[in-house]
Design an enzyme around this catalytic site. Structure first.
Site, short mmCIF file in Angstrom:
data_model
loop_
_atom_site.label_atom_id
_atom_site.label_comp_id
_atom_site.label_asym_id
_atom_site.label_seq_id
_atom_site.Cartn_x
_atom_site.Cartn_y
_atom_site.Cartn_z
N ASP A 146 0.87 -1.17 0.00
CA ASP A 146 0.00 0.00 0.00
C ASP A 146 0.91 1.23 0.00
O ASP A 146 1.69 1.42 0.94
CB ASP A 146 -0.85 -0.05 1.28
CG ASP A 146 -1.75 1.16 1.44
OD1 ASP A 146 -1.56 2.16 0.73
OD2 ASP A 146 -2.64 1.10 2.30
N ASN A 173 -6.22 12.88 -11.04
CA ASN A 173 -6.92 13.35 -12.24
C ASN A 173 -6.57 14.83 -12.41
O ASN A 173 -5.93 15.42 -11.54
CB ASN A 173 -8.43 13.12 -12.13
CG ASN A 173 -9.03 13.82 -10.94
OD1 ASN A 173 -8.98 15.05 -10.83
ND2 ASN A 173 -9.58 13.06 -10.00
N VAL A 184 -6.10 4.89 -5.78
CA VAL A 184 -4.95 5.27 -4.96
C VAL A 184 -5.04 6.75 -4.55
O VAL A 184 -4.61 7.13 -3.45
CB VAL A 184 -3.63 4.91 -5.69
CG1 VAL A 184 -3.37 5.78 -6.89
CG2 VAL A 184 -2.46 4.94 -4.73
N ASP A 185 -5.64 7.56 -5.39
CA ASP A 185 -5.83 8.99 -5.10
C ASP A 185 -6.68 9.16 -3.83
O ASP A 185 -6.30 9.91 -2.91
CB ASP A 185 -6.55 9.60 -6.33
CG ASP A 185 -6.56 11.12 -6.33
OD1 ASP A 185 -5.92 11.72 -5.46
OD2 ASP A 185 -7.22 11.69 -7.23
N THR A 240 -3.56 2.17 -14.71
CA THR A 240 -4.03 0.80 -14.98
C THR A 240 -5.24 0.39 -14.14
O THR A 240 -5.67 -0.76 -14.20
CB THR A 240 -2.91 -0.25 -14.78
OG1 THR A 240 -2.54 -0.29 -13.40
CG2 THR A 240 -1.70 0.06 -15.63
N1 AR6 Z 1 -1.34 1.62 -2.97
C1 AR6 Z 1 -0.81 1.24 -4.16
N2 AR6 Z 1 -1.56 1.06 -5.27
C2 AR6 Z 1 -2.89 1.25 -5.18
C3 AR6 Z 1 -3.53 1.64 -3.97
C4 AR6 Z 1 -2.68 1.83 -2.83
N3 AR6 Z 1 -3.18 2.21 -1.65
N4 AR6 Z 1 -4.87 1.75 -4.21
C5 AR6 Z 1 -5.06 1.41 -5.50
N5 AR6 Z 1 -3.89 1.11 -6.09
P1 AR6 Z 1 -6.22 3.90 -9.91
P2 AR6 Z 1 -5.77 5.33 -12.47
C6 AR6 Z 1 -3.59 0.67 -7.46
O1 AR6 Z 1 -7.60 3.53 -10.33
O2 AR6 Z 1 -6.08 4.12 -13.25
C7 AR6 Z 1 -8.89 8.19 -9.35
O3 AR6 Z 1 -10.26 8.37 -9.13
C8 AR6 Z 1 -4.71 0.11 -8.31
O4 AR6 Z 1 -4.98 -1.23 -7.92
O5 AR6 Z 1 -6.00 4.38 -8.52
O6 AR6 Z 1 -4.55 6.15 -12.84
C9 AR6 Z 1 -8.18 9.46 -9.79
O7 AR6 Z 1 -8.72 10.60 -9.15
C10 AR6 Z 1 -4.07 0.18 -9.68
O8 AR6 Z 1 -3.16 -0.89 -9.86
O9 AR6 Z 1 -5.59 5.05 -10.87
C11 AR6 Z 1 -8.45 9.46 -11.26
O10 AR6 Z 1 -9.73 9.98 -11.56
C12 AR6 Z 1 -3.26 1.50 -9.62
O11 AR6 Z 1 -3.16 1.80 -8.22
C13 AR6 Z 1 -8.40 8.00 -11.64
O12 AR6 Z 1 -8.73 7.30 -10.45
C14 AR6 Z 1 -3.91 2.68 -10.33
O13 AR6 Z 1 -5.31 2.63 -10.20
C15 AR6 Z 1 -7.01 7.58 -12.06
O14 AR6 Z 1 -7.05 6.25 -12.52
#
Ligand code: AR6
Length: 169
Positions: free
Chosen positions: A8, A22, A31-32, A116
């Site tokens: 994490d 975003n 993750v955001d 991703t």
């Molecule tokens: N630690 C590490 N990785 C994580 C965590 C964590 N705590 N939580 C999720 N992931 P995503 P995107 C992984 O959807 O595709 C948001 O709403 C997750 O499993 O977080 O770039 C923003 O505001 C995946 O492998 O980011 C944007 O609107 C990776 O992080 C949008 O999502 C990225 O997934 C960005 O989408």
């Protein structure tokens, strides 16, 4: 050096962690959402002063309640089939974050797998681009260490595979 770990990113001790944000920089899911929750409301207050960020670019804030000193926010590209500059934009995310980290004297930088999740960028492709871009940057900055923090085993496998392939080239 690049290390690929399962974990994490909000718990990661690094000089900077990267947020897959975003363009509003005002928080979201994935993750955001986790980073904003752990960092506390001061992070959102600082983000409001930044007036957003363009896809592929990056902006830096303090880490507040996180173990990391800084958060580097980068909006990754939304996957739209690959014909809309997604590859270049994703590469630019990694380059922009690493340059900003170097400018701020960071020695360790932790990345999540940008784009991703909610943005649906194909994992194998994203891992190849991320690893290639990080390796090229580290050649010029051998003092820096990059952690790829994968949230699930499938993601970790893709990044390990991409690293193995790059090292074999
Ligand atoms: N630690 C590490 N990785 C994580 C965590 C964590 N705590 N939580 C999720 N992931 P995503 P995107 C992984 O959807 O595709 C948001 O709403 C997750 O499993 O977080 O770039 C923003 O505001 C995946 O492998 O980011 C944007 O609107 C990776 O992080 C949008 O999502 C990225 O997934 C960005 O989408």
């Amino acid at each position: 050096m690049i290390q690929i770990i399962l974990g994490d990113i909000t718990k990661t001790r690094a000089d900077a962690i990267v947020n897959a944000a975003n363009t509003s920089l005002l928080g979201g899911g994935g993750v955001d959402g986790a980073i904003h929750r752990e960092a506390g409301p001061e992070l959102l207050a600082e983000c409001r002063l930044l007036h957003g960020c363009r896809t592929g670019q990056a902006k830096l804030t303090k880490g507040y309640r996180l173990p990391a000193k800084y958060v580097i926010h980068t909006p990754g590209p939304v996957w739209n089939g690959g014909g809309r500059g997604e590859e270049e934009l994703l590469k630019s995310c990694y380059e922009s974050c690493l340059s900003l980290a170097a400018e701020h004297g960071c020695k360790t930088v932790a990345f999540p797998s940008i784009s991703t999740g909610i943005y649906r960028f194909p994992l194998a492709e994203a891992a190849r681009i991320a690893i290639g871009t990080i390796r090229a940057f580290l050649e010029a900055h051998p003092e820096m260490e990059v952690l790829m923090v994968c949230f699930d085993g499938a993601t970790k496998k893709h990044y390990e595979e991409a690293l193995k392939r790059a090292q074999a080239e």
